[in-house]
Design a protein around this motif. Structure first.
Motif, PDB file in Angstrom:
ATOM      1  N   VAL A  19     -66.008  24.178 -48.940  1.00 38.69           N
ATOM      2  CA  VAL A  19     -66.167  23.031 -48.577  1.00 38.69           C
ATOM      3  C   VAL A  19     -67.126  22.364 -49.913  1.00 38.69           C
ATOM      4  O   VAL A  19     -68.533  22.464 -50.435  1.00 38.69           O
ATOM      5  CB  VAL A  19     -67.617  23.076 -47.228  1.00 38.69           C
ATOM      6  N   THR A  20     -66.863  20.887 -50.167  1.00 39.43           N
ATOM      7  CA  THR A  20     -67.905  20.063 -51.218  1.00 39.43           C
ATOM      8  C   THR A  20     -68.912  19.119 -50.282  1.00 39.43           C
ATOM      9  O   THR A  20     -68.693  18.220 -49.385  1.00 39.43           O
ATOM     10  CB  THR A  20     -66.820  19.175 -51.623  1.00 39.43           C
ATOM     11  N   ALA A  21     -70.081  19.758 -49.945  1.00 47.36           N
ATOM     12  CA  ALA A  21     -70.936  19.381 -49.833  1.00 47.36           C
ATOM     13  C   ALA A  21     -71.560  17.755 -49.701  1.00 47.36           C
ATOM     14  O   ALA A  21     -71.922  16.666 -49.551  1.00 47.36           O
ATOM     15  CB  ALA A  21     -72.163  20.085 -49.172  1.00 47.36           C
ATOM     16  N   LEU A  22     -71.233  17.876 -51.482  1.00 43.41           N
ATOM     17  CA  LEU A  22     -71.847  16.739 -52.346  1.00 43.41           C
ATOM     18  C   LEU A  22     -70.825  16.559 -53.116  1.00 43.41           C
ATOM     19  O   LEU A  22     -70.505  17.720 -54.334  1.00 43.41           O
ATOM     20  CB  LEU A  22     -72.798  17.011 -52.957  1.00 43.41           C
ATOM     21  N   PRO A  40     -73.190   9.708 -41.553  1.00 41.60           N
ATOM     22  CA  PRO A  40     -73.120  10.571 -40.220  1.00 41.60           C
ATOM     23  C   PRO A  40     -72.908  12.316 -40.535  1.00 41.60           C
ATOM     24  O   PRO A  40     -73.757  12.317 -41.736  1.00 41.60           O
ATOM     25  CB  PRO A  40     -71.384  10.134 -39.674  1.00 41.60           C
ATOM     26  N   ASN A  41     -73.525  12.663 -39.410  1.00 44.65           N
ATOM     27  CA  ASN A  41     -73.704  14.938 -39.708  1.00 44.65           C
ATOM     28  C   ASN A  41     -72.417  14.587 -40.882  1.00 44.65           C
ATOM     29  O   ASN A  41     -71.429  14.873 -40.701  1.00 44.65           O
ATOM     30  CB  ASN A  41     -72.997  15.223 -38.049  1.00 44.65           C
ATOM     31  N   GLY A  42     -72.741  15.908 -41.479  1.00 50.06           N
ATOM     32  CA  GLY A  42     -71.637  16.438 -42.540  1.00 50.06           C
ATOM     33  C   GLY A  42     -71.502  15.897 -44.262  1.00 50.06           C
ATOM     34  O   GLY A  42     -70.575  15.989 -44.531  1.00 50.06           O
ATOM     35  N   ALA A  43     -72.293  14.710 -43.760  1.00 44.12           N
ATOM     36  CA  ALA A  43     -72.441  13.547 -44.656  1.00 44.12           C
ATOM     37  C   ALA A  43     -72.761  13.875 -46.027  1.00 44.12           C
ATOM     38  O   ALA A  43     -72.321  13.561 -46.866  1.00 44.12           O
ATOM     39  CB  ALA A  43     -72.758  12.165 -44.631  1.00 44.12           C
ATOM     40  N   GLY A  44     -73.753  14.888 -45.957  1.00 46.14           N
ATOM     41  CA  GLY A  44     -73.877  15.525 -46.821  1.00 46.14           C
ATOM     42  C   GLY A  44     -75.384  14.959 -47.481  1.00 46.14           C
ATOM     43  O   GLY A  44     -76.321  15.721 -48.468  1.00 46.14           O
ATOM     44  N   PHE A 192     -86.284   9.017 -47.358  1.00 49.44           N
ATOM     45  CA  PHE A 192     -85.572   9.483 -45.813  1.00 49.44           C
ATOM     46  C   PHE A 192     -84.130   9.365 -46.021  1.00 49.44           C
ATOM     47  O   PHE A 192     -83.691   8.735 -46.294  1.00 49.44           O
ATOM     48  CB  PHE A 192     -86.581   8.679 -44.454  1.00 49.44           C
ATOM     49  N   SER A 193     -83.368  10.310 -44.876  1.00 48.93           N
ATOM     50  CA  SER A 193     -82.571  10.754 -44.487  1.00 48.93           C
ATOM     51  C   SER A 193     -82.442  10.126 -42.198  1.00 48.93           C
ATOM     52  O   SER A 193     -83.145   9.788 -41.987  1.00 48.93           O
ATOM     53  CB  SER A 193     -81.847  11.735 -44.448  1.00 48.93           C
ATOM     54  N   THR A 194     -81.184   9.414 -42.344  1.00 49.08           N
ATOM     55  CA  THR A 194     -81.348   8.993 -40.748  1.00 49.08           C
ATOM     56  C   THR A 194     -79.762   8.714 -40.497  1.00 49.08           C
ATOM     57  O   THR A 194     -78.971   8.443 -41.727  1.00 49.08           O
ATOM     58  CB  THR A 194     -81.756   7.690 -40.636  1.00 49.08           C
ATOM     59  N   GLN A 195     -79.016   8.867 -39.545  1.00 48.87           N
ATOM     60  CA  GLN A 195     -78.040   8.322 -38.678  1.00 48.87           C
ATOM     61  C   GLN A 195     -77.705   6.962 -38.202  1.00 48.87           C
ATOM     62  O   GLN A 195     -76.984   6.624 -37.709  1.00 48.87           O
ATOM     63  CB  GLN A 195     -77.443   9.759 -37.989  1.00 48.87           C
ATOM     64  N   TYR A 196     -79.509   6.808 -38.121  1.00 49.18           N
ATOM     65  CA  TYR A 196     -79.242   5.435 -37.392  1.00 49.18           C
ATOM     66  C   TYR A 196     -79.190   4.487 -38.521  1.00 49.18           C
ATOM     67  O   TYR A 196     -80.669   4.444 -39.326  1.00 49.18           O
ATOM     68  CB  TYR A 196     -80.135   5.366 -36.109  1.00 49.18           C
ATOM     69  N   LEU A 197     -78.432   3.457 -38.595  1.00 52.05           N
ATOM     70  CA  LEU A 197     -78.657   2.482 -39.751  1.00 52.05           C
ATOM     71  C   LEU A 197     -79.447   1.215 -39.227  1.00 52.05           C
ATOM     72  O   LEU A 197     -80.407   0.925 -40.276  1.00 52.05           O
ATOM     73  CB  LEU A 197     -77.364   1.609 -39.777  1.00 52.05           C
ATOM     74  N   ARG A 212     -69.086  12.022 -46.025  1.00 50.19           N
ATOM     75  CA  ARG A 212     -68.237  12.786 -46.639  1.00 50.19           C
ATOM     76  C   ARG A 212     -68.501  13.763 -48.342  1.00 50.19           C
ATOM     77  O   ARG A 212     -67.508  13.505 -49.013  1.00 50.19           O
ATOM     78  CB  ARG A 212     -66.816  12.327 -47.257  1.00 50.19           C
ATOM     79  N   GLY A 213     -69.817  13.263 -48.324  1.00 47.04           N
ATOM     80  CA  GLY A 213     -70.307  13.727 -49.879  1.00 47.04           C
ATOM     81  C   GLY A 213     -70.553  12.433 -51.119  1.00 47.04           C
ATOM     82  O   GLY A 213     -70.743  13.101 -52.062  1.00 47.04           O
ATOM     83  N   LEU A 214     -70.299  11.773 -50.741  1.00 45.81           N
ATOM     84  CA  LEU A 214     -69.768  10.350 -51.606  1.00 45.81           C
ATOM     85  C   LEU A 214     -71.003   9.167 -51.145  1.00 45.81           C
ATOM     86  O   LEU A 214     -70.892   9.124 -50.208  1.00 45.81           O
ATOM     87  CB  LEU A 214     -68.489  10.142 -52.070  1.00 45.81           C
TER      88      LEU A 214
END
Lengths: 325, 255
Positions: A19-22, A40-44, A192-197, A212-214
């Motif tokens: 799995v490439t996380a980044l 989203p989840n798993g974005a890195g 900070f990181s967030t899932q909420y735009l 997806r790591g990009l």
């Protein structure tokens, strides 16, 4: 000094097995800025934060915090950062005050200074009443506040907050953002990181969209929204009606095709100039014999930016990052 | 260096606070060792008559120390695995604290707990007939050696806990390591009673070596060789486990 960015990461790559996380992420945060890492989840997001906080060595690329390399100068980096991870990491069997005092001591404060700082932070975070209870008796939101307080003990120049509002109620969220705003006003750099735009839109100076790591896009919320352009026309079908005929009827109205937001049950039509197209909308509805329950015209949101770039909204993304390679 | 000591003291204090506040940990530290002393003395004492000792408890207590200490040391791994799972290790690792302090503070707290356990067991054993037979210096040396056993085992279990990263697995792993080693040693019965193949293993079992050394210090006799062998074993364990555990900690990631 002032020209040196607080965070400067170039080409960060991190793999976990297959799995490439980044997959090559650049991040640059000028001192005193608030940057939101959105995806989203798993974005890195968490992987990026963990690399910047010296917890994880990157497989490729490099990162500097206030000019210090996160791998080669990790001990020095730890003197300038504060980290609040994804899960509230406080000792359940210590009181709030004991937790903060311990962190202060481990950050190099003398005993009396650590006690004083703990007292100040308990006050600042409204934890005074809970200060001398073991933190396992706290509610999730109170634990989270203690966790964020713990990341501030050493007055870090750069603060990393990984999904800091997770588990907080609306009031707790507002309090936390007010505090982060105050820290930023005093010159603290915040990532900070967030899932909420919406959180990124409202509280960040700049936003990096990660998927997806990009890096999909980066800029101020206004820049990102301007890149999407135009207005958003939202049509709400009558209860029980299918949204698809409505979407079909609006085809060609704007520069991009209409989309159906299944969650909200809306047809979203990007249009160059909202008020101008309203007569055309009414004409098309009449011609197709369609009726609607509501109509809204609005400026684009960061959600629209994400939708535009990925073809999918943020929320329904699968949690796995396995397809990124 | 001074900051390493100060940080270790801070982490030790944190762990000792937990020890007295977490009911299961407190039971491990008090009820279990006392039960061991009473159970082995009264359940086995009538059946086992090792040559050269009048009372079974004089023979058995050094072994029961090691059993209780080994179980206690397995808690080092459980606690570290728990710290990993709850994100505490992440929090510590992002601080400018000394790298070895989190592990050393864990081991030191467990050594304090073991000192208490040893004193408690010895007091209970004395009340039901146990006596040191080789004088005060040898008795203190025995207790010191027992504490060293605990420290060495704690480092081994620290490594295990960081490797398995799950508190439950660390607990079971500890049990699986301790029980066979203790029962295939001279802890409770003379190894001459074992079948030949088991006796051969028991002879080189580090638990046998350390229990024999403790026993000589409690009962009397030429101590230099057995104590030297025990120290060599413990030194070897520490030389392997400490760098391995610290190395693992530096790369530790939440599962």
């Amino acid at each position: 000094m002032t020209t040196q960015p607080a965070v400067d990461a170039q080409g960060l790559v991190k793999r976990f097995g297959a799995v490439t996380a980044l997959a090559g992420v650049d991040l640059r945060v000028p001192a005193g800025e608030v940057l939101a890492l959105v995806g989203p989840n798993g974005a890195g997001k968490t992987t990026a934060v963990r690399i910047l906080a010296t917890l994880l060595p990157p497989d490729g690329g490099h990162a500097r915090i206030t000019g210090l390399d996160v791998v080669r100068q990790a001990p020095a980096v730890r003197r300038v950062i504060g980290l609040s991870g994804q899960y509230a990491a406080v000792d359940a069997y210590l009181t709030g005050r004991e937790n903060l005092t311990m962190i202060g001591r481990l950050s190099g404060l003398r005993r009396s200074a650590a006690r004083r700082r703990a007292g100040d932070l308990l006050e600042l975070f409204g934890l005074g009443a809970a200060a001398d209870r073991q933190s396992r008796t706290y509610s999730g939101g109170t634990r989270r506040r203690l966790d964020v307080a713990a990341s501030l003990v050493a007055r870090p120049a750069v603060l990393f907050l990984d999904e800091p509002t997770t588990g907080l109620d609306p009031r707790g969220r507002l309090d936390l953002w007010r505090l982060i705003g105050e820290l930023a006003a005093q010159g603290t750099t915040v990532l900070f990181s967030t899932q909420y735009l919406t959180e990124a839109d409202r509280y960040a100076d700049r936003v990096v969209l990660l998927d997806r790591g990009l890096v999909l896009a980066a800029g101020t919320p206004a820049q990102l929204k301007a890149a999407v352009g135009g207005d958003r026309l939202e049509l709400r079908p009558r209860p029980g009606d299918d949204a698809r005929p409505l979407a079909a009827a609006m085809a060609g109205l704007g520069p991009a095709p209409p989309s159906v937001d299944p969650g909200a049950g809306l047809v979203v039509v990007p249009v160059a100039d909202g008020p101008d197209v309203l007569p055309e909308v009414a004409a098309r509805l009449a011609a197709a014999g369609l009726r609607i329950a509501g109509l809204t015209l609005r400026r684009p949101s960061l959600d629209d930016v994400f939708l535009d770039l990925t073809g999918a909204p943020v929320a329904p993304y699968p949690a796995d990052a396995g397809s990124a390679s | 260096m001074t900051s390493t000591v100060a940080d270790t003291v801070t982490v030790t204090g944190r762990n000792l606070r937990r020890l007295v506040r977490v009911p299961t940990l407190l039971a491990f530290a008090t009820a279990q060792p006392v039960l061991f002393v009473l159970l082995f003395t009264y359940a086995w004492g009538g059946a086992v008559h090792p040559p050269g000792v009048d009372r079974y408890i004089d023979y058995a207590l050094p072994g029961i120390w090691v059993l209780a200490i080994a179980f206690g040391a397995s808690q080092t791994g459980v606690a570290l695995a728990d710290d990993l799972a709850t994100g505490m290790i992440d929090r510590f690792r992002a601080l400018p604290a000394a790298r070895a302090a989190v592990l050393a503070g864990r081991v030191a707290a467990d050594a304090v707990r073991n000192a208490f356990v040893l004193a408690l067991m010895t007091a209970v054993a004395s009340a039901i007939g146990f006596r040191f037979h080789a004088g005060a210096v040898a008795a203190l040396a025995a207790l010191g050696l027992a504490l060293t056993v605990g420290v060495a085992f704690s480092w081994v279990f620290a490594l295990l806990g960081l490797l398995v990263r799950d508190a439950e697995a660390a607990g079971i792993g500890g049990l699986l390591a301790v029980v066979p080693l203790v029962f295939t040693s001279s802890t409770f019965v003379p190894i001459a009673t074992f079948p030949g193949w088991l006796e051969a293993f028991a002879r080189v079992n580090p638990i046998t070596v350390t229990v024999d050394a403790l026993r000589v210090l409690c009962l009397g006799g030429p101590a230099a060789v057995p104590v030297g062998q025990a120290l060599a074993w413990l030194g070897g364990l520490l030389a392997v486990a400490v760098p391995a555990a610290v190395g693992r900690y530096r790369r530790a990631t939440t599962a």
